[in-house]
Design an enzyme around this catalytic site. Structure first.
Site, short mmCIF file in Angstrom:
data_model
loop_
_atom_site.label_atom_id
_atom_site.label_comp_id
_atom_site.label_asym_id
_atom_site.label_seq_id
_atom_site.Cartn_x
_atom_site.Cartn_y
_atom_site.Cartn_z
CG ASP A 154 4.95 12.73 4.60
OD1 ASP A 154 5.12 12.47 6.02
OD2 ASP A 154 5.53 13.75 4.17
CE LYS B 80 9.89 5.76 4.54
NZ LYS B 80 10.70 6.99 5.10
CB CYS C 5 37.72 19.07 26.69
SG CYS C 5 37.03 19.91 25.05
CB CYS D 281 39.72 16.57 22.69
SG CYS D 281 40.13 17.53 23.82
CE1 TYR E 48 -1.45 2.48 9.81
CE2 TYR E 48 -1.81 4.26 8.64
CZ TYR E 48 -1.15 3.78 9.66
OH TYR E 48 -0.48 4.68 10.47
CB CYS F 1 41.04 19.87 21.43
SG CYS F 1 39.11 20.44 21.88
CE LYS G 123 6.58 5.37 5.92
NZ LYS G 123 6.34 6.93 6.27
CD GLU H 116 -1.15 -0.37 3.79
OE1 GLU H 116 -1.26 0.47 4.79
OE2 GLU H 116 -1.88 -1.34 3.90
CB CYS I 71 40.40 22.24 25.90
SG CYS I 71 40.75 20.61 25.43
#
Length: 695
Positions: free
Chosen positions: A133, A331, A446, A440, A243, A422, A131, A129, A425
């Site tokens: 939205d 999808k 940090c 880091c 559904y 980093c 889908k 079926e 720090c």
């Protein structure tokens, strides 16, 4: 959108890399779940969101020990809004797993065959079926009368929208079912949506009157249904397709398509494009035809849903955490675009990971304006040969979205190199053994790590302190008020200062402090998850809480799990789905004195609820540790495990003196021998089925 993930093929990830990605994905997806389901204001496209989930699923498949409940495989929707009264669903409203290719659909069918132990000759027919939205709702009928309507919410608790649902136009949702054969209790589930033509007309009227313009039909439908004033809902052109179903007092039909037919007879609209498909070729022909017709439909769809048609098979297949095993959403493909990299910035994550992020010349990719994309790590930048100024192709589907997938034109010289320092720090950044991500080494000094960990602690899936958002964490941490989690519960000491801060006041300060007080009593699994220990997601936190029962038991055992060969470590790794990665993470955390001190300080501020022991009255195996070994002949190992867990048993992967029962099939080897040596009760598959069959 920026991401802090490692987008290399999952097969090349180390366990540490995988854990870092899953940790970030959990937070990112939770944010988008709330935006989509809670606020009706998605921040990214469906394709973008789906790809985040897909990456998560792929990583979990290769690293099952790292599975987190706050991943796509463990969570549904978002918590219901406080604007509406709450409705607890009699049966959870779950989400669906995703397929993106023919191979994914093939694997879905193969998984069903394996789980049910079906031969290749057994046809697996599926209902296919479109889908839709829209916004999922559950409609409860008692003796043929509509008595309640609720949104999905977080799958367990939704919002009461009964008055709003009753305003839908005639022919959409019957207020009464006039059929003597209708079950006394019937819950119809479906999707409330708005057609494209009605959406355009609504936005035109909104523009004329100076009202809010909606981004798309889904937002318009959700916003219209979730109105406090039902008359506003009445004025909006909403539609409905049924559904599925939830609680029913008696069977309606023997097949999914048979139930949909009954829905139609009772006056519920069902999607006319739904059809029964037999075999992968039939399924793909339906999918391709619908994708071709997609633009011409007057409602938005983003794929096709396949559901096993036989209901007896659906019942046997059951569910995983957030989705049924007997259904999947296939999808439609997403899109790509070309743009320019204007800059590359480095973000520091909660575990210290340094992630390069491309700042892009904004580009529209399938209706979504993309301005940032992940570059994953230095190895990926080198593979791409990328630097600032280059023209790149950005993809909104695949591993992680959005991501840079290739350089289409080299406008710069050389390749960008990440400075192993980093940016927050100034500490050195280094790669741990087996990882490609720089981290880091600053640890607690940090600020980026400390702040991110605190954000996780107060987040929705952790302590969920209402009104304590990310900006509050940053502000209070900068002021020195919350150096540790326990300090949050002493924030009342700064009540006057808080009320005087810009943007605050006496009332807002009082509300926040009350919300903090409301979280002093928490379940053990919430505390474990909130600590932000690497590899400890919600699923693992719940498993640990169930196994140890109390904070004291867990706290005591965890001090020894870092000791290789200790009884505590052996007990931990024997738990099904727990492995060395989790044990090492817990051992590392508890080996640090400052962590133990911070945890004990926190525990002193809280009332940590023990885990309720399972009710053994209705199940012969509740609370028992069960091990399956050998070949099972009438059901798959997955089905047997799912059945045992549904009855309250703990499934272990190894036999020890604590094992209560071993179920041994043909070919059982060392586990069966060890059970005999330890005197553990051992039964065959037939005895096991007789034991649990009537439970």
């Amino acid at each position: 959108m920026s991401t802090q993930t490692d987008g290399r093929p999952v097969e090349s990830l180390s366990e540490g890399d995988a854990a870092a990605e899953l940790e970030y994905l959990a937070r990112e997806i939770a944010k988008h779940d709330h935006a989509y389901h809670g606020d009706d204001a998605p921040l990214i496209s469906d394709a973008e969101y789906d790809a985040l989930r897909r990456r998560n699923d792929d990583i979990e498949a290769l690293f099952p020990d790292l599975v987190r409940e706050d991943s796509p495989s463990r969570r549904v929707g978002a918590k219901p809004s406080s604007k509406f009264s709450k409705v607890t669903h009699s049966m959870p409203m779950l989400s669906l797993g995703n397929a993106f290719t023919r191979e994914d659909v093939d694997e879905f069918i193969d998984r069903i065959r394996r789980f049910l132990s079906l031969s290749a000759d057994n046809e697996v027919a599926v209902s296919a079926e479109p889908k839709i939205d829209g916004l999922s709702v559950a409609l409860r009928y008692e003796h043929g009368k509509l008595v309640q309507a609720a949104t999905r919410g977080d799958g367990a608790v939704g919002e009461n929208v009964t008055r709003n649902i009753e305003t839908l136009p005639e022919g959409q949702i019957p207020k009464s079912i006039h059929d003597s054969l209708c079950p006394a209790v019937l819950e119809i589930r479906g999707e409330v949506f708005m057609t494209k033509s009605d959406f355009s007309a609504l936005n035109a009227r909104q523009a004329e009157t100076g009202g809010k313009l909606f981004a798309n039909p889904r937002n318009a439908a959700a916003g219209s249904l979730r109105q406090l004033d039902a008359e506003v809902t009445r004025s909006r052109p909403l539609a409905f397709f049924a559904y599925a179903w939830g609680e029913v007092s008696e069977a309606v039909a023997e097949t999914h398509t048979g139930v949909l037919q009954r829905f139609g007879e009772w006056g519920f609209p069902t999607n006319p494009r739904t059809r029964l498909c037999r075999g992968i070729d039939d399924i793909m022909a339906f999918y391709e035809a619908l994708e071709t017709d997609r633009a011409g439909l007057d409602y938005d769809i983003d794929g096709v849903v396949y559901k096993v048609d036989r209901l007896d098979w659906q019942r046997r297949l059951g569910f995983v955490s957030r989705a049924p095993r007997w259904a999947i959403a296939h999808k439609f493909a997403a899109e790509k675009a070309v743009t320019i990299v204007n800059d590359i910035a480095i973000q520091v994550g909660r575990t210290g990971s340094l992630t390069p992020v491309a700042h892009l010349e904004p580009v529209n990719v399938g209706g979504v304006l993309v301005s940032r994309a992940t570059l994953h790590n230095g190895d990926e930048i080198e593979r791409l040969g990328l630097n600032v100024g280059d023209e790149v192709r950005v993809q909104r589907a695949g591993d992680v979205i959005p991501q840079v997938i290739e350089v289409t034109r080299k406008n710069s010289k050389g390749i960008y190199e990440i400075d192993p320092v980093c940016p927050v720090c100034g500490s050195q950044a280094a790669r741990e053994t087996g990882e490609v991500v720089l981290r880091c080494t600053g640890g607690l000094i940090c600020d980026a790590q400390a702040v991110e960990r605190m954000k996780h602690f107060v987040s929705r899936d952790a302590l969920d302190i209402e009104g304590f958002g990310a900006k509050n964490v940053e502000q209070f941490h900068a002021l020195g008020w919350i150096p540790t989690p326990a300090a949050i519960f002493r924030l009342h000491e700064h009540a006057d200062e808080l009320a005087s801060l810009e943007g605050w006041g006496e009332t807002s300060a009082k509300n926040l402090l009350a919300a903090i007080e409301d979280r002093r009593s928490i379940p053990l699994d919430k505390l474990i998850y909130a600590l932000g220990i690497r590899h400890i997601g919600q699923t693992t936190a719940k498993l640990l809480a169930r196994n140890y029962g109390s904070f004291e038991n867990w706290r005591m055992a965890m001090e020894q799990v870092g000791v290789i060969g200790s009884e505590e470590r052996q007990d931990l790794v024997s738990l099904d789905s727990i492995g060395d990665a989790v044990a090492n993470a817990l051992g590392t955390f508890f080996a640090e004195e400052h962590n133990r001190e911070a945890l004990d300080d926190l525990a002193a501020e809280l009332s940590i609820a023990d885990v309720a022991k399972p009710d053994k009255s209705g199940s012969p195996v509740a609370g028992k540790i069960v091990v399956f070994t050998g070949t099972l002949e009438t059901m798959s190992r997955s089905e047997a495990k799912a059945r045992a867990e549904s009855l309250g048993a703990k499934v272990s992967g190894s036999v020890s003196a604590k094992t209560d029962l071993v179920v041994a099939g043909p070919g059982a080897g060392s586990k069966a021998r060890k059970a005999k040596e330890l005197g553990v009760e051992t039964v065959d598959e037939g005895t096991w089925l007789a034991m649990v069959g009537d439970a």
